[in-house]
Design an enzyme around this catalytic site. Structure first.
Site, PDB file in Angstrom:
ATOM      1  N   GLY A 232      -7.541   2.850 -15.744  1.00 47.51           N
ATOM      2  CA  GLY A 232      -6.127   3.167 -15.874  1.00 47.51           C
ATOM      3  C   GLY A 232      -5.610   3.909 -14.665  1.00 47.51           C
ATOM      4  O   GLY A 232      -6.385   4.364 -13.819  1.00 47.51           O
ATOM      5  N   GLY A 235      -4.197  10.157 -13.657  1.00 44.70           N
ATOM      6  CA  GLY A 235      -3.492  11.135 -14.477  1.00 44.70           C
ATOM      7  C   GLY A 235      -3.249  10.739 -15.906  1.00 44.70           C
ATOM      8  O   GLY A 235      -2.547  11.437 -16.636  1.00 44.70           O
ATOM      9  N   THR A 236      -3.816   9.606 -16.351  1.00 44.77           N
ATOM     10  CA  THR A 236      -3.538   9.144 -17.716  1.00 44.77           C
ATOM     11  C   THR A 236      -4.499   9.726 -18.744  1.00 44.77           C
ATOM     12  O   THR A 236      -4.323   9.494 -19.940  1.00 44.77           O
ATOM     13  CB  THR A 236      -3.598   7.603 -17.774  1.00 44.77           C
ATOM     14  OG1 THR A 236      -4.788   7.156 -17.131  1.00 44.77           O
ATOM     15  CG2 THR A 236      -2.404   6.988 -17.071  1.00 44.77           C
ATOM     16  N   THR A 239     -10.622  11.247 -17.631  1.00 48.48           N
ATOM     17  CA  THR A 239     -11.611  12.328 -17.592  1.00 48.48           C
ATOM     18  C   THR A 239     -11.467  13.230 -18.818  1.00 48.48           C
ATOM     19  O   THR A 239     -12.463  13.732 -19.359  1.00 48.48           O
ATOM     20  CB  THR A 239     -11.452  13.150 -16.297  1.00 48.48           C
ATOM     21  OG1 THR A 239     -11.475  12.256 -15.181  1.00 48.48           O
ATOM     22  CG2 THR A 239     -12.562  14.163 -16.148  1.00 48.48           C
ATOM     23  N   GLU A 456      26.285   7.290  -2.653  1.00 43.30           N
ATOM     24  CA  GLU A 456      25.834   7.549  -4.030  1.00 43.30           C
ATOM     25  C   GLU A 456      26.847   7.048  -5.050  1.00 43.30           C
ATOM     26  O   GLU A 456      26.467   6.558  -6.124  1.00 43.30           O
ATOM     27  CB  GLU A 456      25.580   9.052  -4.224  1.00 43.30           C
ATOM     28  CG  GLU A 456      24.480   9.634  -3.358  1.00 43.30           C
ATOM     29  CD  GLU A 456      23.130   8.961  -3.575  1.00 43.30           C
ATOM     30  OE1 GLU A 456      22.887   8.445  -4.671  1.00 43.30           O
ATOM     31  OE2 GLU A 456      22.325   8.933  -2.632  1.00 43.30           O
TER      32      GLU A 456
END
Length: 643
Positions: A232, A235-236, A239, A456
């Site tokens: 994956g 950071g998902t 671990t 913008e």
């Protein structure tokens, strides 16, 4: 060994070693030189007999072949002794020996002369000194000892410092560096601490159950899986899932990184793999967790053009053998994590090694809410804080990103002297993480400020007018990070994307440059990030998703990730020209479409830009006042930022 014992363990500084070597040199010189640093001058036997007959010699110390001559102090100042140093290196009077003489085979005559001079009171003392071999032995062995000591010191430093203890680290270099988690002393992470990831947790929990109660599965003929691969984006929580397994499983848990196998010495990686599985088998049932397994599991023979790394391949071969080789390990399950599954070796991925491949995806809105609830527990938050709202503001965020948002919100609240973290702190934290730090003191000329406002406002206008474009929530011309302005949108979470949706998004992205063209009849470099995004989208439509009529239903995407090693492109030069032309036509068509939309709403565009210059930040309500209600709005949209 306890942590206290480890911390109190004597640490030897390398400077102490260098100092010790220097002291050894001094000591040897002291032994060999009889505590004197002034070299005695060589002289002939006849000259020595002349000094002896004149009564100038104080003492003689002789060995089998040479003799050291000590001259009396009152005669040292004579002209004939002027070449003898009067002081030693420390400034003290030179006590001798002052001369050295080679006796040779005239030893009997030499001792007879000494006897006669002593009896005649011309010599105060003489003595025979047996030959000592220690000085020569030490001088011979010292360089070897120093080299051995330095080699052992360097090997210890290169192989991980003090791990292994004492001087035996060099012999432990092939030992596994895996950390064994102790369920009694180590901090536990359980499945309760892992929010979201329901499918992955279910698979992982079943592996824990295999080890706790294997008879449940083996009694009907089932086999315990050999391994599970967690795949994956970063950071998902891959671990974190493994840590939860360590907390839940009442079995030994060995944890290490793929890079721990890699060493500068040949054969060390394979040796560490063998040692790791040997330890796990001795403590079976056990779990081995290898983080970032792509460090050693990369496809063999395809790693680079400069030639394969034989040591890494040997390590991989040993890992393959241990997982499912001739001597199969029983009741040892291997968990591994990577975000580069496409580069892993096919032999590693096959059934019988990693039987299960668990994809740990980015969390959806429901899972993000659960993750927020976990990370909000230690924070002092306001009572009206809604986790559902926070989940909607963070589409595409991983678990690590959400943890970062919570921490950043707490820091912002503390910076503003608040007693609790509220909704605005979280919005500011999302702005800070996605857009970057505000630079309110950046000097911008009025002309540039108007150009930024028009740019913008162009994004806002076009996205408001298109059905499939994400509607705008907030626009700012306060510089953030590397951007001079930013806009926050409300995109849908889509599982599939249709061509008209991609084209509307491209058109909205080109709205900034189109607004500059419509208003000033000039364009600037401010659309760089927009052009980059649009070009990637157009290239994906043409070459990856097969959404181009000219090229048809064809893709040049390589899911194996090995296309980077090919010397040639998977299409001809004629096709390459068609691809470039189609990409350019797609982008140009959406640019012209954005120009036509803005020309129809030029007065509204100018009004929106004027409000933006005045306030620097505008919200969805301001757009509704100018454009009216957006007809395409749907409930359940979420927010994301784009510069």
């Amino acid at each position: 060994m306890s942590k206290d014992n480890k911390s109190n363990k004597l640490k030897i500084s390398p400077w102490l070693i260098y100092g010790g070597i220097l002291l050894m040199f001094f000591a040897i010189q002291y032994v060999v030189g009889d505590s004197n640093w002034s070299e005695p001058r060589p002289t002939s036997l006849s000259t020595f007999y002349k000094y002896l007959d004149a009564g100038q010699v104080n003492k003689v110390v002789y060995s089998k072949t040479t003799a050291d001559i000590y001259i009396k102090d009152q005669f040292l100042k004579n002209k004939e002794h002027q070449k003898v140093p009067q002081k030693d290196m420390f400034g003290n009077p030179n006590r001798g020996p002052h001369y050295t003489v080679v006796i040779g085979d005239k030893n009997e005559l030499f001792t007879k002369k000494l006897d006669e001079a002593y009896n005649a009171k011309k010599l105060n003392d003489y003595s025979a000194e047996p030959e000592s071999m220690w000085g020569d032995v030490l001088l011979t062995l010292l360089p070897i000892l120093i080299l051995v000591a330095l080699w052992i010191f360097m090997m210890r430093r290169m192989s991980g410092g003090g791990a292994g203890g004492g001087g035996g680290q060099i012999f432990n270099i092939g030992k596994s560096k895996a950390k064994l988690f102790d369920e009694k002393n180590d901090i536990k992470v359980t499945f309760k601490d892992v929010a979201g990831l329901e499918g992955a947790k279910e698979e992982i929990q079943e592996i824990v159950e295999f080890l706790k109660n294997p008879e449940k599965y083996t009694s009907i003929g089932g086999k315990i899986p050999k391994g599970a691969l967690l795949v994956g984006p970063p950071g998902t929580g891959k671990t974190l899932l493994a840590k939860a397994v360590a907390g839940e499983a009442k079995v030994p848990f060995f944890s290490l990184s793929g890079s721990d196998f890699v060493e500068m010495f040949v054969g060390v990686g394979a040796s560490r793999v063998r040692d790791l599985f040997k330890q796990a088998k001795e403590k079976s049932p056990a779990i081995i967790f290898i983080d970032e397994i792509d460090a050693v599991g990369r496809a063999r023979g395809k790693n680079n053009f400069s030639g394969s790394n034989d040591e890494r391949e040997n390590t991989l071969n040993q890992l393959l053998t241990e997982m499912d080789g001739f001597g199969t390990n029983t009741n040892v399950i291997v968990l591994a994590a990577t975000n580069r599954a496409d580069v892993l070796d096919k032999a590693l991925m096959r059934a019988g090694r990693f039987d299960r491949q668990i994809y740990v995806d980015l969390p959806d809105i429901r899972e993000r809410r659960e993750i927020f609830e976990v990370h909000l527990k230690p924070l002092k938050k306001s009572e009206d804080l809604d986790t559902e709202f926070l989940a909607k503001q963070t589409p595409g965020f991983s678990g690590a990103d959400i943890a970062n948002v919570c921490n950043e919100a707490a820091l912002i609240a503390a910076r503003n002297d608040k007693k609790a973290v509220d909704k605005q702190d979280f919005l500011d934290a999302v702005d800070r993480i996605v857009g970057g730090l505000e630079k309110k003191n950046k000097i911008i000329s009025p002309e540039e400020k108007r150009a930024i406002a028009i740019h913008e406002a162009g994004h806002a206008t076009v996205s408001w007018m298109l059905e499939h474009a994400a509607p705008l929530v907030k626009v700012t011309i306060v510089p953030r990070g590397q951007s001079l302005g930013a806009a926050w949108y409300l995109p849908e979470e889509r599982l599939i994307v249709r061509p008209e949706q991609m084209l509307d998004e491209m058109c909205a992205t080109m709205g900034g440059r189109a607004a500059e063209k419509v208003t000033f009849d000039k364009i600037s470099t401010g659309a760089l990030s927009d052009l980059e995004k649009v070009t990637k989208q157009a290239r994906a439509m043409v070459t990856i998703y097969g959404l181009n009529e000219k090229l048809g239903n064809i893709t040049y995407y390589d899911s194996s990730g090995q296309s980077e090693y090919n010397f040639s492109k998977p299409y001809s030069e004629d096709t390459a020209q068609v691809i470039d032309k189609e990409i350019s036509m797609l982008i140009e068509a959406q640019y012209q479409r954005a120009i036509s939309i803005l020309e129809e709403n030029k007065d509204k565009l100018t009004k929106l830009a004027d409000i933006l210059i005045e306030r620097e930040v505008i919200f969805k309500d301001d757009l509704e006042d100018i454009f009216g209600k957006r007809p395409y709005d749907k409930p359940g949209h979420e927010m994301v930022t784009e510069a």
